[in-house]
Design a protein around this motif. Structure first.
Motif, PDB file in Angstrom:
ATOM      1  N   MET A   1       0.838  -1.191   0.000  1.00 29.90           N
ATOM      2  CA  MET A   1       0.000   0.000   0.000  1.00 29.90           C
ATOM      3  C   MET A   1       0.882   1.253   0.000  1.00 29.90           C
ATOM      4  O   MET A   1       1.685   1.436   0.916  1.00 29.90           O
ATOM      5  N   HIS A  63      -0.991   6.031  -4.306  1.00 28.49           N
ATOM      6  CA  HIS A  63      -2.058   5.537  -3.434  1.00 28.49           C
ATOM      7  C   HIS A  63      -3.434   5.948  -3.964  1.00 28.49           C
ATOM      8  O   HIS A  63      -4.384   5.148  -3.919  1.00 28.49           O
ATOM      9  N   SER A  66      -4.409   3.658  -6.628  1.00 24.05           N
ATOM     10  CA  SER A  66      -4.688   2.299  -6.163  1.00 24.05           C
ATOM     11  C   SER A  66      -6.116   2.146  -5.654  1.00 24.05           C
ATOM     12  O   SER A  66      -6.600   1.021  -5.492  1.00 24.05           O
ATOM     13  N   ARG A  67      -6.781   3.262  -5.357  1.00 22.46           N
ATOM     14  CA  ARG A  67      -8.170   3.260  -4.881  1.00 22.46           C
ATOM     15  C   ARG A  67      -8.324   2.547  -3.540  1.00 22.46           C
ATOM     16  O   ARG A  67      -9.394   2.042  -3.215  1.00 22.46           O
ATOM     17  N   ARG A  68      -7.295   2.522  -2.758  1.00 24.01           N
ATOM     18  CA  ARG A  68      -7.364   1.876  -1.452  1.00 24.01           C
ATOM     19  C   ARG A  68      -7.778   2.883  -0.383  1.00 24.01           C
ATOM     20  O   ARG A  68      -7.694   4.088  -0.594  1.00 24.01           O
ATOM     21  N   PRO A  69      -8.211   2.409   0.785  1.00 23.22           N
ATOM     22  CA  PRO A  69      -8.638   3.320   1.860  1.00 23.22           C
ATOM     23  C   PRO A  69      -7.500   4.230   2.314  1.00 23.22           C
ATOM     24  O   PRO A  69      -6.331   3.851   2.267  1.00 23.22           O
ATOM     25  N   TRP A  70      -7.889   5.402   2.817  1.00 24.56           N
ATOM     26  CA  TRP A  70      -6.892   6.387   3.243  1.00 24.56           C
ATOM     27  C   TRP A  70      -6.616   6.275   4.747  1.00 24.56           C
ATOM     28  O   TRP A  70      -6.714   7.242   5.493  1.00 24.56           O
TER      29      TRP A  70
END
Length: 228
Positions: A1, A63, A66-70
Motif C-alpha cells: 500500500m 495511493h 490504487s483506490r485503497r482506503p486512506w
C-alpha cells in the motif's frame, strides 16, 4: 500500500533532510539524491525542498490511483519495521556467504560514496545511510525498474518476462552506479557482484512488498553494516 509506504518512509526522509541541513558542509550527500537534484535543477526545479516534496507526491499519487482506503493501522507500520530489520539481517548473511565464497573478509557494504566514510562521525554516517535507503530505492527501484519494465513490455509478450528484465537491468545499473562519477569507488569484483545480488534482492522486495519495506530494509542494512 503506497500510503503505508509513505507513512513508514516519512520519518527516514525527515531524518535525512534535517540531518543534512544541520550538518551543513560536513554532511555526506547520497549520490542518487544528488543526481535527482541535478536533473531537477536543469529543468528549473532546483528548490531544496522540491525533491522530498516530489517523493511524497509520487507516493500519494500512487495511493490515489490504487483506490485503497486512506488509513493505515499502527500494527502495519510496526510490522513493516520488524520485517525491514529481519530482511536487513538476511542480506547481511548473504554478504557473509559471498565473502566466504570469495575467501575475503566481509567488510564490504552498500556505501554509495567514494569518501572515507569511516573517518566521519556517527551522526554523519547515520544520515548518509538513511539517505541511501530512501533515495537509492526511489531512483533504482521506483523509477528505473518501472521504466525498464514499461519499455520491456514492448518487446516481451508476458509480464513475467518484462519484470525479469526490469529486475536484472535495474540491478546492474544499481551496481555500476557505485563506480562512476567523481565520488565513485574503484571497481572490485566482490563489491560489484554483491551490489548486483543486493540489487536483485531489493528489486524483488520492491515488487512483492512495496517501496516502504525495501527502503526500510536498505536503510537498516546500511546502518547495520556501517554502525554496528
Amino acid at each position: 500500500m503506497p500510503l503505508a509506504s509513505l507513512m513508514f518512509v516519512a520519518p527516514l526522509l525527515v531524518f535525512y533532510e534535517l540531518g543534512v541541513l544541520l550538518l551543513g558542509p560536513e554532511a555526506i550527500r547520497n549520490g542518487a539524491e544528488v543526481w535527482l537534484r541535478q536533473i531537477l535543477y536543469t529543468i528549473g526545479l532546483g528548490q531544496y525542498f522540491f525533491l522530498p516534496t516530489l517523493t511524497v507526491g509520487i507516493l500519494l499519487a500512487a495511493h490515489y490511483l490504487s483506490r485503497r482506503p486512506w488509513y493505515v493501522r499502527s500494527a502495519t507500520l510496526w510490522g513493516m519495521l520488524v520485517e525491514s530489520l529481519f530482511l536487513a539481517g538476511c542480506l547481511r548473511v548473504l554478504l557473509g556467504l559471498q565473502a566466504i565464497a570469495f575467501q575475503q573478509l566481509a567488510q564490504h557494504g552498500l556505501m554509495a560514496t567514494g569518501i572515507n566514510i569511516w573517518s566521519r562521525s556517527l551522526a554523519e554516517r547515520a544520515v548518509a545511510f538513511v539517505g541511501a535507503g530512501v533515495y537509492e530505492e526511489l531512483v533504482f527501484r521506483l523509477i528505473i525498474l518501472n521504466l525498464v519494465v514499461g519499455m520491456a513490455r514492448v518487446f516481451h509478450p508476458t509480464p513475467t518476462a518484462a519484470m525479469f528484465s526490469g529486475v536484472v537491468v535495474s540491478s546492474l545499473i544499481f551496481a555500476a552506479a557505485h563506480h562512476v562519477g567523481a565520488f565513485g569507488e574503484p571497481f572490485e569484483l566482490f563489491t560489484f557482484l554483491f551490489r548486483f545480488v543486493a540489487g536483485i534482492f531489493f528489486a524483488l522486495l520492491f515488487v512483492h512488498r512495496g517501496f516502504g519495506i525495501v527502503a526500510g530494509a536498505h536503510a537498516a542494512y546500511d546502518l547495520l553494516v556501517g554502525l554496528v
